[in-house]
Enzyme design. Structure first.
Site, PDB file in Angstrom:
ATOM      1  N   HIS A 175     -10.049  -6.964  -5.059  1.00  0.00           N
ATOM      2  CA  HIS A 175      -9.735  -5.873  -3.984  1.00  0.00           C
ATOM      3  C   HIS A 175     -10.048  -6.466  -2.693  1.00  0.00           C
ATOM      4  CE1 HIS A 175     -11.590  -2.407  -1.531  1.00  0.00           C
ATOM      5  NE2 HIS A 175     -10.413  -1.764  -1.861  1.00  0.00           N
TER       6      HIS A 175
ATOM      7  N   LYS B  13       0.913  -1.205  -0.001  1.00  0.00           N
ATOM      8  CA  LYS B  13       0.018  -0.074   0.038  1.00  0.00           C
ATOM      9  C   LYS B  13       0.820   1.229  -0.046  1.00  0.00           C
ATOM     10  CE  LYS B  13      -3.965   0.237   0.341  1.00  0.00           C
ATOM     11  NZ  LYS B  13      -4.906   0.327  -0.678  1.00  0.00           N
TER      12      LYS B  13
END
Length: 406
Positions: A304, A177
């Site tokens: 996701h 991330k």
């Protein structure tokens, strides 16, 4: 079989201080578990967002779906849309229906004695690979002891985190991330991962934190390093500018979020991989339909993830197993949140993958004591919404989440 009740339980469970482009995760993540009861007392389970608005909408539709056949999910979807009305967006309606639809499919599977994957057309793979989800993070929450994962604020910390993820769960691909630190620092982290784990498929997702020019720069610098680059910049048009010069595929869960958003992305060749999410796309059957859409236009497909528990993980695994062209390892936050799971037998990854639960239904049971504990924690917390930016500002009052940041 008719639906006789829908029991809606909001939960709060422990979450580490994971950094992202809008701030940092709070000590508690919010989630909702529903128990859909059918005649005779059989229960189907569903899980989704714990935002107050989702809970309120579930309460609104609860009475309207009681008495409906648990097999008639098309009618239930229409009821949800009608009850919520025109002021609620299609995306918001899908977030509500997805929770109910999964619970209906779990109940259907239990009634028929088959796993949910069979209700979606059958398994095309017996196990589903997942990717190790890496985050920049603090050692612990402010005013709390360090957690077991420790600090990861530089390439060395990310490498240590990745090594632990692989040692514990056997992951065979890794995702970072991004959007947290200046791009050159995150480029260095990706290069360090490539050096530490040769041949490992790697991804980075800055959640639209980069301008078009910065995105092009990162794509150039990480050529030959990334399996794919996820949502480097905002809007479909901006993604198309990056895709035109990037050597790796671009992936998204931010600009392709509904069937209506597919045509522009295809016309502009803005993305090459769509990240599905049954919580956003309106359940497992609509996610399976997304697979057919992607196949039609030659788009790749992955999945996701957001902070979730085992009911969602079971649903994700069933639909991934039933979707032939979902060929990339799926995202999951589960290693960060599994200690607070509400399923009776928490999941264990083997070589980074999960076997498709054998069923019937989702193949998971509900730990009633843990459910009650997390429900009490929700009430005592006073929390009703996720607020990454507000939490970050307790540490850095000047923090500005405006995108693009770089």
């Amino acid at each position: 079989m008719k639906i006789s009740d829908l029991i809606i339980t909001p939960l709060a469970f422990a979450d580490p201080p994971l950094l992202n482009s809008t701030g940092v995760h709070e000590p508690l993540a919010l989630r909702t578990v529903v128990q859909l009861v059918v005649d005779g007392g059989l229960v189907g389970l569903g899980e989704g967002s714990g935002e107050r608005e989702v809970l309120d909408r579930l309460e609104l539709v609860r009475a309207a779906i009681i008495g409906q056949s648990v097999f008639d999910t098309s009618a239930i979807e229409l009821i949800v849309a009608a009850v919520l009305g025109p002021d609620v967006t299609p995306l918001q309606k899908r977030a509500v229906f997805s929770i109910i639809e999964v619970a209906c499919l779990d109940a259907q599977g239990k009634l028929l004695g088959v796993p949910v994957v069979d209700l979606l057309g059958g398994a095309v793979r017996s196990e589903v690979p997942y990717s190790g989800y890496l985050f920049y993070k603090w050692a612990g929450h402010p005013d709390a002891v360090a957690d077991g994962w420790g600090e990861a604020l530089d390439p060395a910390g990310i490498i240590d985190q990745a090594r632990r993820m692989i040692d514990l769960h056997g992951f065979r691909s890794l995702k970072l991330k991004g959007g947290v630190f200046p791009p050159d620092e995150e480029i260095a982290a990706m290069r360090a991962l490539a050096g530490a784990f040769p041949g490992m498929p790697l991804r980075i997702d800055p959640n639209g934190a980069w301008s078009v020019e910065t995105s092009k720069y990162v794509a150039r610098e990480l050529a030959g390093v990334l399996e794919y680059l996820e949502d480097p910049t905002l809007t479909t048009a901006a993604m198309a500018e990056v895709a035109a010069v990037a050597s790796m595929p671009l992936a998204t869960n931010m600009c392709v979020i509904s069937p209506e958003t597919v045509p522009e992305a295809v016309r502009l060749n803005a993305v090459q991989i769509v990240l599905s999410d049954h919580h956003y796309w309106g359940g497992l059957r609509h996610t399976r339909e997304l697979g057919a859409i992607c196949d039609t236009f030659g788009l790749g497909m992955s999945m996701h993830s957001n902070s979730h528990l085992g009911i969602s993980l079971a649903a994700m695994t069933h639909v991934a197993a039933a979707t032939p062209n979902l060929a990339y390892a799926c995202d999951t936050h589960y290693p960060w949140n599994s200690l607070d799971d509400v399923v009776t037998t928490p999941f264990e990854f083997v070589d980074g993958a999960l076997a498709v639960p054998a069923g019937p239904g989702l193949g998971v049971g509900l730990n009633e004591a843990k459910l009650a504990e997390l429900s009490r924690r929700y009430v005592e917390s006073g929390r009703t919404t996720r607020a990454d930016t507000a939490y970050m500002r307790l540490v850095d009052p000047a923090y500005d989440p405006t995108l693009p940041r770089f």
